[in-house]
Design a protein around this motif. Structure first.
Motif, PDB file in Angstrom:
ATOM      1  N   ALA A 210      26.093  12.484  16.501  1.00 48.90           N
ATOM      2  CA  ALA A 210      25.105  11.412  16.565  1.00 48.90           C
ATOM      3  C   ALA A 210      23.685  11.962  16.583  1.00 48.90           C
ATOM      4  CB  ALA A 210      25.351  10.549  17.804  1.00 48.90           C
ATOM      5  N   VAL A 211      23.477  13.099  17.242  1.00 50.22           N
ATOM      6  CA  VAL A 211      22.143  13.697  17.297  1.00 50.22           C
ATOM      7  C   VAL A 211      21.694  14.116  15.901  1.00 50.22           C
ATOM      8  CG1 VAL A 211      20.792  15.607  18.236  1.00 50.22           C
ATOM      9  CG2 VAL A 211      22.461  14.448  19.671  1.00 50.22           C
ATOM     10  N   SER A 212      22.596  14.698  15.138  1.00 50.78           N
ATOM     11  CA  SER A 212      22.248  15.120  13.775  1.00 50.78           C
ATOM     12  C   SER A 212      21.877  13.927  12.904  1.00 50.78           C
ATOM     13  CB  SER A 212      23.419  15.887  13.157  1.00 50.78           C
ATOM     14  OG  SER A 212      23.753  17.015  13.942  1.00 50.78           O
ATOM     15  N   ARG A 213      22.579  12.812  13.072  1.00 50.67           N
ATOM     16  CA  ARG A 213      22.259  11.627  12.275  1.00 50.67           C
ATOM     17  C   ARG A 213      20.893  11.065  12.647  1.00 50.67           C
ATOM     18  NH1 ARG A 213      25.471   7.370  13.244  1.00 50.67           N
ATOM     19  NH2 ARG A 213      26.861   8.281  14.785  1.00 50.67           N
ATOM     20  N   LEU A 214      20.555  11.103  13.929  1.00 52.55           N
ATOM     21  CA  LEU A 214      19.256  10.576  14.351  1.00 52.55           C
ATOM     22  C   LEU A 214      18.102  11.443  13.861  1.00 52.55           C
ATOM     23  CD1 LEU A 214      19.817   9.363  18.030  1.00 52.55           C
ATOM     24  CD2 LEU A 214      19.910   8.056  15.904  1.00 52.55           C
ATOM     25  N   MET A 215      18.321  12.746  13.774  1.00 48.23           N
ATOM     26  CA  MET A 215      17.246  13.640  13.355  1.00 48.23           C
ATOM     27  C   MET A 215      16.872  13.472  11.887  1.00 48.23           C
ATOM     28  SD  MET A 215      18.217  17.117  15.469  1.00 48.23           S
ATOM     29  CE  MET A 215      16.901  18.057  14.696  1.00 48.23           C
ATOM     30  N   ALA A 216      17.665  12.720  11.143  1.00 45.07           N
ATOM     31  CA  ALA A 216      17.309  12.430   9.753  1.00 45.07           C
ATOM     32  C   ALA A 216      16.219  11.376   9.651  1.00 45.07           C
ATOM     33  CB  ALA A 216      18.549  11.972   8.978  1.00 45.07           C
ATOM     34  N   ILE A 217      15.958  10.638  10.728  1.00 46.12           N
ATOM     35  CA  ILE A 217      14.911   9.610  10.730  1.00 46.12           C
ATOM     36  C   ILE A 217      13.551  10.288  10.816  1.00 46.12           C
ATOM     37  CG2 ILE A 217      14.009   7.589  11.937  1.00 46.12           C
ATOM     38  CD1 ILE A 217      16.782   7.179  13.124  1.00 46.12           C
ATOM     39  N   PRO A 218      12.589   9.952   9.964  1.00 42.27           N
ATOM     40  CA  PRO A 218      11.247  10.536  10.069  1.00 42.27           C
ATOM     41  C   PRO A 218      10.624  10.238  11.431  1.00 42.27           C
ATOM     42  CG  PRO A 218      11.515   9.412   7.966  1.00 42.27           C
ATOM     43  CD  PRO A 218      12.718   9.073   8.781  1.00 42.27           C
ATOM     44  N   GLY A 219      10.142  11.275  12.090  1.00 44.10           N
ATOM     45  CA  GLY A 219       9.536  11.115  13.407  1.00 44.10           C
ATOM     46  C   GLY A 219      10.479  11.364  14.561  1.00 44.10           C
ATOM     47  N   VAL A 220      11.766  11.537  14.296  1.00 42.27           N
ATOM     48  CA  VAL A 220      12.749  11.808  15.342  1.00 42.27           C
ATOM     49  C   VAL A 220      13.166  13.264  15.236  1.00 42.27           C
ATOM     50  CG1 VAL A 220      15.020  11.251  16.275  1.00 42.27           C
ATOM     51  CG2 VAL A 220      13.569   9.444  15.361  1.00 42.27           C
ATOM     52  N   GLY A 221      12.836  14.051  16.255  1.00 43.06           N
ATOM     53  CA  GLY A 221      13.181  15.459  16.273  1.00 43.06           C
ATOM     54  C   GLY A 221      14.285  15.751  17.281  1.00 43.06           C
ATOM     55  N   LEU A 222      14.418  17.023  17.607  1.00 43.75           N
ATOM     56  CA  LEU A 222      15.480  17.460  18.509  1.00 43.75           C
ATOM     57  C   LEU A 222      15.337  16.835  19.885  1.00 43.75           C
ATOM     58  CD1 LEU A 222      17.865  19.375  19.188  1.00 43.75           C
ATOM     59  CD2 LEU A 222      16.155  21.097  19.791  1.00 43.75           C
ATOM     60  N   ILE A 228      17.769  10.503  23.655  1.00 43.36           N
ATOM     61  CA  ILE A 228      18.306   9.148  23.454  1.00 43.36           C
ATOM     62  C   ILE A 228      19.826   9.147  23.594  1.00 43.36           C
ATOM     63  CG2 ILE A 228      18.701   7.389  21.681  1.00 43.36           C
ATOM     64  CD1 ILE A 228      15.839   7.802  20.774  1.00 43.36           C
ATOM     65  N   VAL A 229      20.501  10.095  22.976  1.00 44.40           N
ATOM     66  CA  VAL A 229      21.965  10.140  23.064  1.00 44.40           C
ATOM     67  C   VAL A 229      22.412  10.365  24.498  1.00 44.40           C
ATOM     68  CG1 VAL A 229      24.007  11.427  22.359  1.00 44.40           C
ATOM     69  CG2 VAL A 229      22.258  10.868  20.679  1.00 44.40           C
ATOM     70  N   ALA A 230      21.696  11.240  25.220  1.00 41.23           N
ATOM     71  CA  ALA A 230      22.070  11.524  26.601  1.00 41.23           C
ATOM     72  C   ALA A 230      21.748  10.360  27.532  1.00 41.23           C
ATOM     73  CB  ALA A 230      21.359  12.787  27.092  1.00 41.23           C
ATOM     74  N   THR A 231      20.695   9.626  27.255  1.00 42.16           N
ATOM     75  CA  THR A 231      20.296   8.520  28.133  1.00 42.16           C
ATOM     76  C   THR A 231      21.146   7.280  27.898  1.00 42.16           C
ATOM     77  OG1 THR A 231      18.016   9.333  28.203  1.00 42.16           O
ATOM     78  CG2 THR A 231      18.388   7.030  28.828  1.00 42.16           C
ATOM     79  N   VAL A 232      21.355   6.936  26.647  1.00 43.80           N
ATOM     80  CA  VAL A 232      22.006   5.670  26.317  1.00 43.80           C
ATOM     81  C   VAL A 232      23.515   5.798  26.338  1.00 43.80           C
ATOM     82  CG1 VAL A 232      22.241   3.874  24.576  1.00 43.80           C
ATOM     83  CG2 VAL A 232      20.013   4.947  24.973  1.00 43.80           C
ATOM     84  N   GLY A 233      24.039   6.864  25.748  1.00 41.56           N
ATOM     85  CA  GLY A 233      25.494   6.985  25.662  1.00 41.56           C
ATOM     86  C   GLY A 233      26.049   6.054  24.599  1.00 41.56           C
ATOM     87  N   LEU A 324      21.855   2.868  13.556  1.00 40.30           N
ATOM     88  CA  LEU A 324      22.648   4.041  13.191  1.00 40.30           C
ATOM     89  C   LEU A 324      23.760   4.306  14.206  1.00 40.30           C
ATOM     90  CD1 LEU A 324      19.990   6.621  11.910  1.00 40.30           C
ATOM     91  CD2 LEU A 324      21.285   4.913  10.629  1.00 40.30           C
ATOM     92  N   LEU A 325      23.448   4.170  15.500  1.00 43.83           N
ATOM     93  CA  LEU A 325      24.433   4.494  16.520  1.00 43.83           C
ATOM     94  C   LEU A 325      25.415   3.353  16.758  1.00 43.83           C
ATOM     95  CD1 LEU A 325      22.287   6.403  19.165  1.00 43.83           C
ATOM     96  CD2 LEU A 325      23.647   7.317  17.288  1.00 43.83           C
ATOM     97  N   ALA A 326      24.926   2.125  16.796  1.00 45.57           N
ATOM     98  CA  ALA A 326      25.810   0.996  17.086  1.00 45.57           C
ATOM     99  C   ALA A 326      26.750   0.699  15.921  1.00 45.57           C
ATOM    100  CB  ALA A 326      24.981  -0.242  17.413  1.00 45.57           C
ATOM    101  N   LYS A 327      26.278   0.896  14.685  1.00 47.26           N
ATOM    102  CA  LYS A 327      27.093   0.599  13.512  1.00 47.26           C
ATOM    103  C   LYS A 327      27.650   1.854  12.849  1.00 47.26           C
ATOM    104  CE  LYS A 327      24.480  -3.637  12.706  1.00 47.26           C
ATOM    105  NZ  LYS A 327      23.712  -4.461  11.742  1.00 47.26           N
ATOM    106  N   GLU A 328      27.380   3.020  13.469  1.00 43.66           N
ATOM    107  CA  GLU A 328      27.926   4.301  12.998  1.00 43.66           C
ATOM    108  C   GLU A 328      27.588   4.540  11.528  1.00 43.66           C
ATOM    109  OE1 GLU A 328      32.050   4.385  13.873  1.00 43.66           O
ATOM    110  OE2 GLU A 328      31.763   4.342  16.060  1.00 43.66           O
TER     111      GLU A 328
END
Length: 342
Positions: A210-222, A228-233, A324-328
């Motif tokens: 999930a982290v790798s998928r989020l990092m593809a969004i412009p402005g979202v880094g490591l 976000i993944v650790a906070t939300v689950g 991205l996360l809710a709908k995979e």
């Protein structure tokens, strides 16, 4: 409701418990020492244990779940209205017991050990960054008293300060110069500590698809993706992207009466750290518009101030993260154009 509901007010050493006997209606209040808490619940049938989402709440939630109980964490601001009298441990436990039974109450997801471990890395890095900023600003201010003009910015400052110290060798005493150089070594040590934490986060990112998928969004880094993944689950806990953006405090506050509602500035509720990461990432995207044009941002900048556009983009990034996360799904920059064409 057949299960017994417990209102548990947490503390370091003495816990306060409140519950009502389902058969007789008798109200029970009990103080428990820390070492006796798990023993008490181990001897009780499965029930619902409600707690404020405060310090150590996630630890106790995991331990109580192992004993077969259902745990519900409530944000402290949602419990406060139910405190009827002066604030005491017994009054807080009774307020928690009453708040958990509200049909529209919202609960905080229980974090796993892995999630809390990653968030601990983020908190340590955030503290080290603050200390590093304070350190270099202190050196800049001290050297300014000797006529040195250190440029703004951490990296420029760290490169310029050694040169300035060499130029001031004839004006400043040796013990002061040695102390200044010692502070520079401390800055380098802080840089190494921050880099080590970021390496640990990068290793965790490799195990989280999930982290790798989020990092593809412009402005979202490591940092943003792992936080976000650790906070939300489980992102499916939010019904929509707007609800997730509201959780981050990126939606307007509302004020209205008599059917007339006014939209104010953003609410700034929720997790300050996540909101700041998204805002900084959005600002980087907006500032890079000269090299990478986006019609949506161009239209927004043409009619609204710069900071408003930054927050609007942060809100849009939050909604994209939820999708991205809710709908995979994976990020596709052409998605909106494809949907409009369809």
């Amino acid at each position: 409701m057949d299960s017994t509901i417990y209102g548990l007010d947490l503390a370091k050493r003495v816990m306060q418990l409140h519950w009502v006997d389902m058969g007789t209606g008798e109200i029970h209040r009990k103080q428990l020492r820390r070492r006796s808490l798990l023993e008490f619940f181990a001897n009780r049938g499965p029930g619902i244990v409600a707690m404020e989402a405060c310090g150590s709440a996630h630890y106790w939630a995991r331990e109580l779940r192992k004993l077969g109980h259902e745990v519900r964490l409530i944000a402290a601001q949602f419990v406060r209205p139910f405190v009827k009298t002066n604030k005491t441990d017994a009054a807080d436990a009774a307020a928690i017991w009453e708040a958990v039974q509200r049909p529209d109450m919202r609960f905080v997801a229980v974090k796993s050990v892995d999630q809390q471990s990653v968030l601990a890395l983020h908190r340590m890095r955030e503290q080290l960054v603050k200390i590093r900023t304070m350190q270099i600003n202190a050196i800049r201010g001290l050297l300014y008293e000797f006529g040195a003009d250190i440029p703004q910015g951490r990296q420029k400052g760290e490169k310029t300060i050694p040169q300035v110290l060499e130029q001031l060798e004839d004006q400043i005493s040796k013990m002061t110069l040695d102390a200044m150089r010692g502070q520079l070594e401390r800055l380098k040590a802080l840089d190494r500590d921050i880099a080590d934490i970021e390496k640990s986060l990068a290793l965790w990112e490799k195990d989280q698809e999930a982290v790798s998928r989020l990092m593809a969004i412009p402005g979202v880094g490591l940092l943003t993706a792992t936080a976000i993944v650790a906070t939300v689950g489980d992102m499916k806990a939010f019904r929509s992207g707007r609800e997730f953006a509201s959780f981050l405090g990126l939606v307007p506050r509302q004020s209205g009466t008599g059917g007339r509602v006014r939209l104010l500035g953003i609410s700034k509720r929720g997790d300050t750290y996540l909101r700041s990461l998204l805002t900084h990432g959005a600002r980087a995207v907006v500032n890079c518009q000269i090299r990478n044009r986006s019609p949506w941002i161009d239209r927004l900048l043409s009619r609204r101030p710069h900071n408003v556009a930054v927050v609007a983009l942060a809100n849009k990034m939050a909604r994209t993260i939820w999708a991205l996360l809710a709908k995979e799904r994976t990020y596709d920059p052409r998605y909106q154009g494809i949907m409009m064409a369809a």
